[in-house]
Design a protein around this motif. Structure first.
Motif, mmCIF file in Angstrom:
data_model
loop_
_atom_site.group_PDB
_atom_site.id
_atom_site.type_symbol
_atom_site.label_atom_id
_atom_site.label_comp_id
_atom_site.label_asym_id
_atom_site.label_seq_id
_atom_site.Cartn_x
_atom_site.Cartn_y
_atom_site.Cartn_z
ATOM 1 N N ARG A 127 46.819 -19.562 19.370
ATOM 2 C CA ARG A 127 45.690 -20.366 19.844
ATOM 3 C C ARG A 127 44.603 -20.444 18.777
ATOM 4 N NH1 ARG A 127 42.603 -18.185 25.027
ATOM 5 N NH2 ARG A 127 42.088 -16.592 23.478
ATOM 6 N N GLU A 128 44.352 -19.321 18.087
ATOM 7 C CA GLU A 128 43.330 -19.305 17.034
ATOM 8 C C GLU A 128 43.753 -20.170 15.848
ATOM 9 O OE1 GLU A 128 42.814 -15.209 16.140
ATOM 10 O OE2 GLU A 128 41.483 -14.812 17.851
ATOM 11 N N VAL A 129 45.030 -20.130 15.505
ATOM 12 C CA VAL A 129 45.514 -20.938 14.387
ATOM 13 C C VAL A 129 45.337 -22.428 14.702
ATOM 14 C CG1 VAL A 129 47.569 -21.653 13.115
ATOM 15 C CG2 VAL A 129 47.140 -19.225 13.524
ATOM 16 N N ILE A 130 45.726 -22.829 15.899
ATOM 17 C CA ILE A 130 45.610 -24.243 16.274
ATOM 18 C C ILE A 130 44.144 -24.656 16.334
ATOM 19 C CG2 ILE A 130 46.007 -25.889 18.143
ATOM 20 C CD1 ILE A 130 48.594 -24.395 18.740
ATOM 21 N N SER A 131 43.296 -23.771 16.829
ATOM 22 C CA SER A 131 41.869 -24.078 16.905
ATOM 23 C C SER A 131 41.257 -24.217 15.520
ATOM 24 C CB SER A 131 41.145 -22.982 17.689
ATOM 25 O OG SER A 131 39.754 -23.184 17.691
ATOM 26 N N THR A 132 41.703 -23.365 14.571
ATOM 27 C CA THR A 132 41.158 -23.397 13.214
ATOM 28 C C THR A 132 41.706 -24.560 12.401
ATOM 29 O OG1 THR A 132 40.932 -20.980 13.230
ATOM 30 C CG2 THR A 132 40.896 -22.075 11.082
ATOM 31 N N GLU A 133 43.018 -24.777 12.492
ATOM 32 C CA GLU A 133 43.665 -25.801 11.682
ATOM 33 C C GLU A 133 43.360 -27.221 12.168
ATOM 34 O OE1 GLU A 133 45.453 -25.575 8.973
ATOM 35 O OE2 GLU A 133 45.630 -23.404 8.811
ATOM 36 N N LYS A 134 43.161 -27.373 13.482
ATOM 37 C CA LYS A 134 42.925 -28.700 14.074
ATOM 38 C C LYS A 134 44.000 -29.692 13.614
ATOM 39 C CE LYS A 134 37.929 -28.169 14.640
ATOM 40 N NZ LYS A 134 37.956 -26.710 14.439
ATOM 41 N N ILE B 205 48.175 -23.314 25.942
ATOM 42 C CA ILE B 205 47.104 -23.686 25.021
ATOM 43 C C ILE B 205 46.662 -25.135 25.246
ATOM 44 C CG2 ILE B 205 46.511 -24.020 22.580
ATOM 45 C CD1 ILE B 205 48.456 -21.718 21.948
ATOM 46 N N ARG B 206 47.622 -26.026 25.449
ATOM 47 C CA ARG B 206 47.345 -27.443 25.697
ATOM 48 C C ARG B 206 46.427 -28.031 24.617
ATOM 49 N NH1 ARG B 206 49.081 -28.946 30.618
ATOM 50 N NH2 ARG B 206 47.793 -30.840 30.573
ATOM 51 N N PRO B 207 46.909 -28.103 23.376
ATOM 52 C CA PRO B 207 46.077 -28.659 22.302
ATOM 53 C C PRO B 207 45.755 -30.130 22.547
ATOM 54 C CG PRO B 207 48.338 -28.363 21.562
ATOM 55 C CD PRO B 207 48.250 -27.719 22.906
ATOM 56 N N VAL B 208 44.679 -30.593 21.946
ATOM 57 C CA VAL B 208 44.252 -31.974 22.172
ATOM 58 C C VAL B 208 45.122 -32.967 21.410
ATOM 59 C CG1 VAL B 208 41.878 -31.325 22.652
ATOM 60 C CG2 VAL B 208 42.566 -31.765 20.289
ATOM 61 N N CYS B 209 45.833 -32.490 20.382
ATOM 62 C CA CYS B 209 46.693 -33.368 19.593
ATOM 63 C C CYS B 209 48.056 -33.513 20.267
ATOM 64 C CB CYS B 209 46.852 -32.812 18.180
ATOM 65 S SG CYS B 209 47.716 -31.227 18.134
ATOM 66 N N PRO B 210 48.859 -34.500 19.861
ATOM 67 C CA PRO B 210 50.210 -34.650 20.413
ATOM 68 C C PRO B 210 51.087 -33.438 20.110
ATOM 69 C CG PRO B 210 49.530 -36.640 19.264
ATOM 70 C CD PRO B 210 48.508 -35.601 18.946
ATOM 71 N N VAL B 211 51.982 -33.113 21.034
ATOM 72 C CA VAL B 211 52.927 -32.003 20.885
ATOM 73 C C VAL B 211 54.345 -32.555 21.000
ATOM 74 C CG1 VAL B 211 53.738 -29.795 21.786
ATOM 75 C CG2 VAL B 211 51.294 -30.337 21.840
ATOM 76 N N SER C 58 54.914 -32.668 30.090
ATOM 77 C CA SER C 58 53.616 -32.386 29.489
ATOM 78 C C SER C 58 53.547 -32.768 28.015
ATOM 79 C CB SER C 58 53.267 -30.898 29.636
ATOM 80 O OG SER C 58 53.230 -30.500 30.992
ATOM 81 N N PHE C 59 54.618 -32.511 27.256
ATOM 82 C CA PHE C 59 54.600 -32.801 25.831
ATOM 83 C C PHE C 59 54.717 -34.301 25.588
ATOM 84 C CE2 PHE C 59 56.457 -28.338 24.807
ATOM 85 C CZ PHE C 59 55.227 -27.784 25.098
#
Length: 206
Positions: free
Chosen positions: A48-55, A73-79, A109-110
């Motif tokens: 989660r921290e990596v995805i938050s930092t890397e954006k 985590i449900r990132p805002v970018c496409p998965v 979801s993806f």
């Protein structure tokens, strides 16, 4: 195009030579159930921290554990997820139920899925209720093709078919053995350069 990769410690050496911007390693030994729970939570927080930092602009996920992490985590970018199969055949009944539920959630979801086998289309279509438009096959390494095509002295005198892959039910090594038996070509061998949970069953079948 910069790429950041998150891998388990066992794959670190494999990916360390790639020209990526960053390589993150999820390290640790799982052991008992309490240790696995603590370790998985640690990995979840790290991812989660990596995805938050890397954006990232897009996240590609492969593997059940990473899939569950991304669902939380449900990132805002496409998965996008790569699938080898959908129908779980290994593990306990509870593990298969968890896998089935996870596949269903991921399918709805993806944002997309990469399917590497045509047979997965029907399995996946039952989850997402729509037909994928394309199957993307595993790439072939040209250097490897040139290496195996070059004349070398084999330690095996007979002609043989070489299997390199994990001996798991999902890989279908039993189908290879059954099909080979129908050919009746006793002068040709099958050589397995691998190991896995199906080893004993395949030895009995052979």
């Amino acid at each position: 195009l910069p790429i950041s990769i998150i891998v388990g410690s066992g794959l670190k050496d494999k990916f360390s030579e790639l020209h990526t911007s960053r390589l993150y390693t999820l390290s640790g030994y799982s052991g008992s159930l309490p240790r696995r729970i603590v370790l998985y939570f640690k990995w979840f927080v790290q991812m989660r921290e990596v995805i938050s930092t890397e954006k990232p602009d897009i996240v590609h996920v492969h593997g059940s554990l990473a899939k569950y992490f991304l669902l939380l985590i449900r990132p805002v970018c496409p998965v996008v997820e790569t699938l080898h199969a959908v129908d779980p055949t290994e593990g306990t009944a509870i593990q298969r139920i968890v896998e089935t539920v996870g596949d269903q959630l991921a399918a709805t979801s993806f944002d997309g899925n990469i399917l590497i086998q045509p047979k997965v289309i029907d399995e996946y279509s039952r989850l997402r209720r729509e037909k994928p438009s394309r199957v993307i096959y595993n790439p072939v390494d040209q250097d490897f093709l040139e290496m195996v095509a070059s004349p070398t002295k084999s330690p095996i005198d007979n002609k043989y078919v070489l299997w390199c892959g994990r001996l798991a039910r999902i890989k279908g090594a039993d189908l290879l053995l059954r099909a080979f038996a129908l050919l009746g070509r006793r002068e040709v061998l099958i050589v397995f350069l691998s190991d896995g949970p199906e080893r004993e069953n395949l030895m009995q079948l052979a």
